[in-house]
Design a protein around this motif. Sequence first.
Motif, short mmCIF file in Angstrom:
data_model
loop_
_atom_site.label_atom_id
_atom_site.label_comp_id
_atom_site.label_asym_id
_atom_site.label_seq_id
_atom_site.Cartn_x
_atom_site.Cartn_y
_atom_site.Cartn_z
N HIS A 1 30.65 -53.75 39.67
CA HIS A 1 31.12 -52.63 40.57
C HIS A 1 31.63 -51.36 39.93
CE1 HIS A 1 30.08 -54.67 44.23
NE2 HIS A 1 31.14 -55.73 43.89
N ASN B 1 33.88 -51.11 37.55
CA ASN B 1 35.20 -51.35 37.18
C ASN B 1 35.26 -52.00 35.85
OD1 ASN B 1 36.23 -50.49 39.64
ND2 ASN B 1 35.95 -52.72 40.40
N ASP B 2 36.12 -51.67 34.77
CA ASP B 2 36.45 -52.37 33.63
C ASP B 2 36.37 -54.04 33.73
OD1 ASP B 2 36.66 -49.98 32.37
OD2 ASP B 2 38.99 -49.86 32.54
#
Length: 223
Positions: free
Chosen positions: A35, A37-38
């Motif tokens: 998604h 994100n990290d």
Amino acid sequence: MSAEKITAESRTEFGKGAARRIRREHKVPAVVYGHGNDPMHITLPGHETMMALKHGGANALLELDLEGKTHLALTKQVQIDPITRHLEHVDFVAVRRGEKVTVEIPVHLNGEAARDTLVVTESATVEVEAEATHIPEYIEIDIEGAEAGTQVLASDLKLPSGSTVLVDADTLIVNITEAPTVEMLEAELEEAEAEAGIEREESAEEAEAAAEGEADEAAATEE
């Protein structure tokens, strides 16, 4: 498939040394990707995680409780020690409820085909698109009493509502043929032995020709 609830902890130490310390505490290092994100580097309880993965199968869905927030995570890769069979590391992909995901679903055969038949599973898994929280654990195929000549294609598979097979409809999944007789096996063995004999003869002839060629070259050099 319902999500197994597991309490996770954030981790800030990385590398082999940190991983060994985590495992000594009967925990498992893991990463959650996805998604945009990290990646989330986490630690999971070893026994609970192992049981959740066994229960959920190849595409186990976990509900991770991390610092008061819930994250749905789909199992993508599991590393297991080949000797101790303990979990070494787990990679997850973050998913959302209602989201469609592409997964490989194992094929399970139910029943026994007719006598004197040979059942061959041509595709042990099938690529399927399914809702993240409703991934089938496996695809069941009934072969009870199936006669030789029976073929199960991808178009014949029965999946839960909301799941879709992504492979070509005419992809062969299970093939049932006549079981080979003793005479057929003996004939195949004789044919294989004959072919092996021919190959040995050809190899011997090639080796002899090569040796003669080397001898001729040596004689020509001496002259």
